[in-house]
Design an enzyme around this catalytic site. Structure first.
Site, short mmCIF file in Angstrom:
data_model
loop_
_atom_site.label_atom_id
_atom_site.label_comp_id
_atom_site.label_asym_id
_atom_site.label_seq_id
_atom_site.Cartn_x
_atom_site.Cartn_y
_atom_site.Cartn_z
N ASP A 12 4.93 -1.30 -9.61
CA ASP A 12 5.57 -2.27 -8.72
C ASP A 12 6.17 -3.43 -9.52
O ASP A 12 5.61 -3.86 -10.52
CB ASP A 12 4.52 -2.81 -7.74
CG ASP A 12 5.14 -3.55 -6.58
OD1 ASP A 12 6.34 -3.33 -6.30
OD2 ASP A 12 4.43 -4.36 -5.96
N ASN A 14 9.82 -3.79 -10.26
CA ASN A 14 11.09 -3.59 -10.97
C ASN A 14 12.18 -4.54 -10.49
O ASN A 14 12.90 -5.13 -11.29
CB ASN A 14 11.57 -2.14 -10.80
CG ASN A 14 10.68 -1.14 -11.52
OD1 ASN A 14 9.93 -1.51 -12.41
ND2 ASN A 14 10.79 0.12 -11.12
N ARG A 25 19.20 -5.11 -9.54
CA ARG A 25 17.90 -4.46 -9.36
C ARG A 25 17.81 -3.13 -10.12
O ARG A 25 16.75 -2.75 -10.60
CB ARG A 25 17.64 -4.22 -7.87
CG ARG A 25 17.32 -5.50 -7.10
CD ARG A 25 17.18 -5.20 -5.60
NE ARG A 25 16.10 -4.25 -5.35
CZ ARG A 25 14.82 -4.59 -5.19
NH1 ARG A 25 14.45 -5.86 -5.29
NH2 ARG A 25 13.91 -3.67 -4.93
N GLU A 59 8.80 4.70 2.57
CA GLU A 59 9.31 3.42 3.07
C GLU A 59 10.51 2.92 2.27
O GLU A 59 11.26 2.06 2.74
CB GLU A 59 8.20 2.36 3.05
CG GLU A 59 7.10 2.55 4.08
CD GLU A 59 6.10 3.63 3.68
OE1 GLU A 59 5.95 3.87 2.46
OE2 GLU A 59 5.49 4.23 4.58
N ASN A 60 10.71 3.46 1.08
CA ASN A 60 11.80 2.98 0.23
C ASN A 60 13.19 3.34 0.75
O ASN A 60 14.20 2.81 0.26
CB ASN A 60 11.65 3.51 -1.20
CG ASN A 60 10.52 2.84 -1.97
OD1 ASN A 60 10.00 3.39 -2.93
ND2 ASN A 60 10.12 1.64 -1.54
N ARG A 63 15.57 0.49 1.78
CA ARG A 63 16.28 -0.34 0.82
C ARG A 63 17.80 -0.13 0.93
O ARG A 63 18.24 0.82 1.56
CB ARG A 63 15.80 -0.02 -0.60
CG ARG A 63 14.35 -0.40 -0.83
CD ARG A 63 13.93 -0.21 -2.25
NE ARG A 63 12.55 -0.63 -2.46
CZ ARG A 63 11.94 -0.63 -3.64
NH1 ARG A 63 12.59 -0.22 -4.72
NH2 ARG A 63 10.68 -1.04 -3.75
N LEU A 185 -2.98 -0.86 -1.64
CA LEU A 185 -2.57 0.50 -2.02
C LEU A 185 -1.18 0.86 -1.52
O LEU A 185 -0.56 1.80 -2.03
CB LEU A 185 -3.58 1.51 -1.49
CG LEU A 185 -4.95 1.49 -2.18
CD1 LEU A 185 -5.89 2.48 -1.51
CD2 LEU A 185 -4.82 1.81 -3.66
N SER A 186 -0.69 0.16 -0.51
CA SER A 186 0.66 0.40 0.00
C SER A 186 0.93 1.87 0.32
O SER A 186 1.92 2.44 -0.12
CB SER A 186 1.72 -0.13 -0.99
OG SER A 186 1.62 -1.54 -1.09
N GLU A 197 -11.53 3.80 -8.70
CA GLU A 197 -11.65 2.44 -9.21
C GLU A 197 -10.24 1.82 -9.22
O GLU A 197 -9.26 2.52 -9.48
CB GLU A 197 -12.23 2.43 -10.62
CG GLU A 197 -13.63 3.01 -10.71
CD GLU A 197 -14.66 2.18 -9.97
OE1 GLU A 197 -14.51 0.93 -9.96
OE2 GLU A 197 -15.61 2.76 -9.40
#
Length: 233
Positions: A12, A14, A25, A59-60, A63, A185-186, A197
């Protein structure tokens, strides 16, 4: 140092990395791909057997169109660029995600890289692409219901449910690393992360270094994994 068998990374930051530098971007995504290349090499050095990289989520798609198109192209370019390393180091590549909605060039490269590397066994690189943890669970339920409707008798246990996930033979991640300072965790590996962990970095992904990676591995090696039980019975 105890080395995890399976490390998963939420790469995560960028876009924020590029914005901080006044860059488009896409420059952040390009730099992020370079860091992933390095992380594969570090994982090989440590003897890690499975490395999962969260590259593009379901979900991307929200964008900007230009950014999504660039990420599709970057996937293809990255596979082409890494083939020499994959062959030399005998790294198998598997894609974790849904094929629906992906452009033909991505689907073709997906099939090609899995076919060309299927016999390699030193390490498995899993690229989570067009992936969402909730969607994976829903897809598993749909597959189960379909089998039941066709007359298959299923005793529903955790193990039988697991067989309906996208990559049921891949062990759960021992360690999940996330960069950028976000502590969630998205929608990543929701079923598989039950006893993983977690290690969170404030650094953005393009700034991630070998020292950071080793710090996370060292932290993992010092933890006692109970899996809901007690260490001494």
């Amino acid at each position: 140092m105890r080395i995890p068998q399976h490390v998963a990374i939420i790469m995560d930051g960028n876009g924020r990395w590029a914005k901080k530098r006044g860059l488009p971007r896409i420059k952040g995504h390009q730099r992020g791909a370079e860091v992933l290349h390095n992380t594969v090499k570090w994982s090989l050095e440590l003897g890690i057997k499975y490395l999962t990289a969260f590259s593009f989520s379901t979900e991307n798609w929200k964008r900007p169109k230009e950014e999504v198109e660039f990420l599709m192209d970057l996937f293809v370019q990255m596979i082409d660029r890494e083939m020499e390393l994959l062959r030399r180091e005998r790294v198998r590549v598997r894609i974790l995600g849904r094929k629906e909605g992906l452009p033909e060039k991505v689907l073709k490269k997906w099939q090609e890289v899995e076919e060309k590397t299927k016999e390699f066994d030193r390490m498995t690189l899993i690229i989570a692409f067009n992936y969402g943890g909730r969607r994976e669970i829903l897809d598993a339920v749909e597959f189960i219901l379909k089998d039941v409707s066709h007359g298959k008798k299923i005793e529903l246990t955790e193990e039988t449910f697991r067989q309906y996930l996208y990559l049921p033979d891949v062990p759960d991640p021992d360690l999940i690393i996330r960069t950028s300072g976000e502590m969630r965790l998205s929608n990543f590996l929701l079923w598989q992360s039950a006893y993983s962990e977690l290690y969170f970095f404030k650094k953005l992904w393009p700034d991630f270094t070998k020292r950071d990676f080793l710090r996370a591995i060292e932290s993992y090696s010092k933890r006692e994994r109970r899996f809901g039980g007690l260490i001494n019975g």
